[in-house]
Write a protein that holds these residues in place. Structure first.
Motif, mmCIF file in Angstrom:
data_model
loop_
_atom_site.group_PDB
_atom_site.id
_atom_site.type_symbol
_atom_site.label_atom_id
_atom_site.label_comp_id
_atom_site.label_asym_id
_atom_site.label_seq_id
_atom_site.Cartn_x
_atom_site.Cartn_y
_atom_site.Cartn_z
ATOM 1 N N LEU A 1 -10.849 20.656 -25.851
ATOM 2 C CA LEU A 1 -11.865 20.151 -24.921
ATOM 3 C C LEU A 1 -12.487 18.874 -25.485
ATOM 4 N N SER A 2 -13.026 18.949 -26.706
ATOM 5 C CA SER A 2 -13.644 17.750 -27.281
ATOM 6 C C SER A 2 -12.581 16.717 -27.647
ATOM 7 N N TRP A 3 -11.404 17.190 -28.045
ATOM 8 C CA TRP A 3 -10.319 16.263 -28.394
ATOM 9 C C TRP A 3 -9.990 15.373 -27.184
ATOM 10 N N ALA A 4 -9.825 15.971 -26.012
ATOM 11 C CA ALA A 4 -9.466 15.192 -24.816
ATOM 12 C C ALA A 4 -10.618 14.278 -24.400
ATOM 13 N N LEU A 5 -11.843 14.800 -24.462
ATOM 14 C CA LEU A 5 -12.993 13.990 -24.052
ATOM 15 C C LEU A 5 -13.206 12.825 -25.022
ATOM 16 N N ASN A 6 -12.994 13.081 -26.330
ATOM 17 C CA ASN A 6 -13.140 11.995 -27.306
ATOM 18 C C ASN A 6 -12.074 10.931 -27.102
ATOM 19 N N ARG A 7 -10.883 11.403 -26.751
ATOM 20 C CA ARG A 7 -9.789 10.451 -26.506
ATOM 21 C C ARG A 7 -10.135 9.556 -25.298
ATOM 22 N N MET A 8 -10.728 10.154 -24.279
ATOM 23 C CA MET A 8 -11.140 9.384 -23.101
ATOM 24 C C MET A 8 -12.255 8.409 -23.474
ATOM 25 N N ALA A 49 -8.239 2.225 -16.883
ATOM 26 C CA ALA A 49 -7.710 2.633 -18.199
ATOM 27 C C ALA A 49 -7.923 4.136 -18.409
ATOM 28 N N LEU A 50 -9.052 4.642 -17.925
ATOM 29 C CA LEU A 50 -9.323 6.086 -18.043
ATOM 30 C C LEU A 50 -8.315 6.890 -17.218
ATOM 31 N N HIS A 51 -7.965 6.347 -16.064
ATOM 32 C CA HIS A 51 -6.973 7.008 -15.212
ATOM 33 C C HIS A 51 -5.655 7.126 -15.973
ATOM 34 N N ARG A 52 -5.203 6.011 -16.547
ATOM 35 C CA ARG A 52 -3.918 6.018 -17.274
ATOM 36 C C ARG A 52 -3.958 7.000 -18.446
#
Ligand code: MRU
Length: 375
Positions: A111-118, A139-142
């Motif tokens: 969860l935090s991994w994906a949000l941090n990546r975004m 860029a967030l979409h991609r």
């Protein structure tokens, strides 16, 4: 004719409708209901209530979720101001939504991994590259799409490594659901099973029902059975018997967070299975996408374990309450399997064995090298 459950996307994005599209997993296997999440509250609730669940699927839902919310933020930005100020206004709201989504469940690090990546992409595009806020959202979409696509490759690669650890005709036991319904495709713990099935391995799978939320009965048994895999459902307290009988050659489970020393948090009951497997000499494999390895958490003792409502134990699934009113209930959603009970951790960059601190570092190096080569 109705669609097979394996033909559905676990998590998807409808960009036109600005929604995260999921199967409501609380209703499976009886009802296949596709729901659309538009607001922060809807996305948070869907994760908290396990409508979408399983570490990788939670990560993908959060990535699509923050993208959908970013589109909403964009609508209300004041474009009269300078670009830098517009980005600052966007980023402030983005951070608020990110923190909110991140609070929905504590144990799965994806969860935090994906949000941090975004967030990293957001800052790179808006701050470093000084792109317009519209371009930041593009860029967030991609990035959200990339997170989902990578998940498919990750699971398939874990499946190939996992398959190298077993042989045709083997008995495999799994706990909870680390299947396709917990990921974008293949699952993690089920990936060797699905790949083996494609290649005629004829595995016999035992699925623990997984109290209290029955992910094993409702989801794993369902998806394996729908795929034509030979699966037998057992109650959680039967794993010792099937292992003692010699019916299990390997255990494959998923995980929600692996500490730097290899201790692995997964669905409550996993450490019981690992203890029993050790007793009967059955190899115990944890299937872990590297997104689930938390190098900042030194040992399992520092992993936050989610506590859930008592009603999940006392009354959920029953026609009437099955425990006395007022009885004390302990309902942790996960437990930590000590690294000495784990035979190997199977990642998309190879198989880590004890000593895990060193072997997981090696996996991290492999990942960094592969990333550098790609760039
Ligand atoms: O509470 P849940 O259903 O989200 O728990 C899921 C698990 O414990 C899975 O084994 C884990 O997230 C890995 S999913 C590939």
């Amino acid at each position: 004719m109705s669609k097979n459950i394996m033909e559905y996307e676990t998590v998807d994005l409808d960009d036109h409708d600005s929604s995260v599209v999921i199967i409501d997993q609380t209703k499976l296997p009886g009802t296949t209901e596709i729901i659309r999440l538009h607001t922060a509250q809807e996305i948070w609730d869907a994760i908290y209530l396990l409508k979408v669940r399983g570490a990788p699927a939670i990560g993908v839902a959060a990535a699509f979720g923050i993208y959908v919310l970013s589109k909403e933020i964009l609508k209300n930005i004041n474009f009269e101001q300078e670009q830098e100020k517009a980005f600052a206004e966007f980023y402030e709201k983005f951070s608020e939504q990110k923190e909110y989504l991140n609070s929905s469940r504590p144990t799965a690090v994806n969860l935090s991994w994906a949000l941090n990546r975004m967030e990293t992409i957001c800052l790179k595009a808006g701050k470093e590259e000084k792109k317009s806020v519209e371009e930041v959202v593009e860029a967030l979409h991609r990035e959200a799409i990339a997170i989902k696509e990578e998940d498919i490759w990750v699971c398939k690669t874990i499946g190939e490594f996992g398959l190298s650890l077993v042989k045709p005709g083997d008995g495999i036991l799994t706990h909870c659901n680390a299947g396709q319904l917990a990921t974008s495709k293949y699952g993690t713990a089920t990936a060797p099973i699905y790949l083996g099935q494609e290649r005629g391995y004829n595995f016999h799978v035992f699925a623990d029902e997984t109290r209290p939320l029955l992910q094993g009965a409702r989801l794993t048994a369902y998806e394996l059975h729908s795929s034509g895999v030979d699966v037998t459902l057992i109650c959680d307290n039967m794993s010792a018997m099937v292992m003692k009988n010699g019916w299990v050659n390997a255990v494959f489970v998923g995980c929600d967070r692996v500490a730097a020393n290899g201790d692995a948090a997964n669905k409550i009951g996993t450490s019981v299975v690992a203890t029993v497997a050790k007793r009967y000499g059955v190899p115990f494999y944890v299937c872990a996408p590297t997104s689930t390895i938390d190098y900042d958490t030194p040992t399992g003792a520092e992993i936050k374990i989610e506590q859930r409502p008592a009603g999940e134990v006392t009354e959920m699934w029953y026609k009437e309450r099955m425990a006395p009113e007022g009885v004390k209930v302990f309902n942790p959603a996960f437990d930590v399997t000590d690294n000495d009970l784990i035979t190997a951790i199977v990642t998309e960059y190879g198989i880590a064995r004890a000593p895990f601190k060193e072997s997981l570092e090696e996996i991290r190096k492999q990942k960094q090298e592969a990333k550098a080569e790609k760039e």
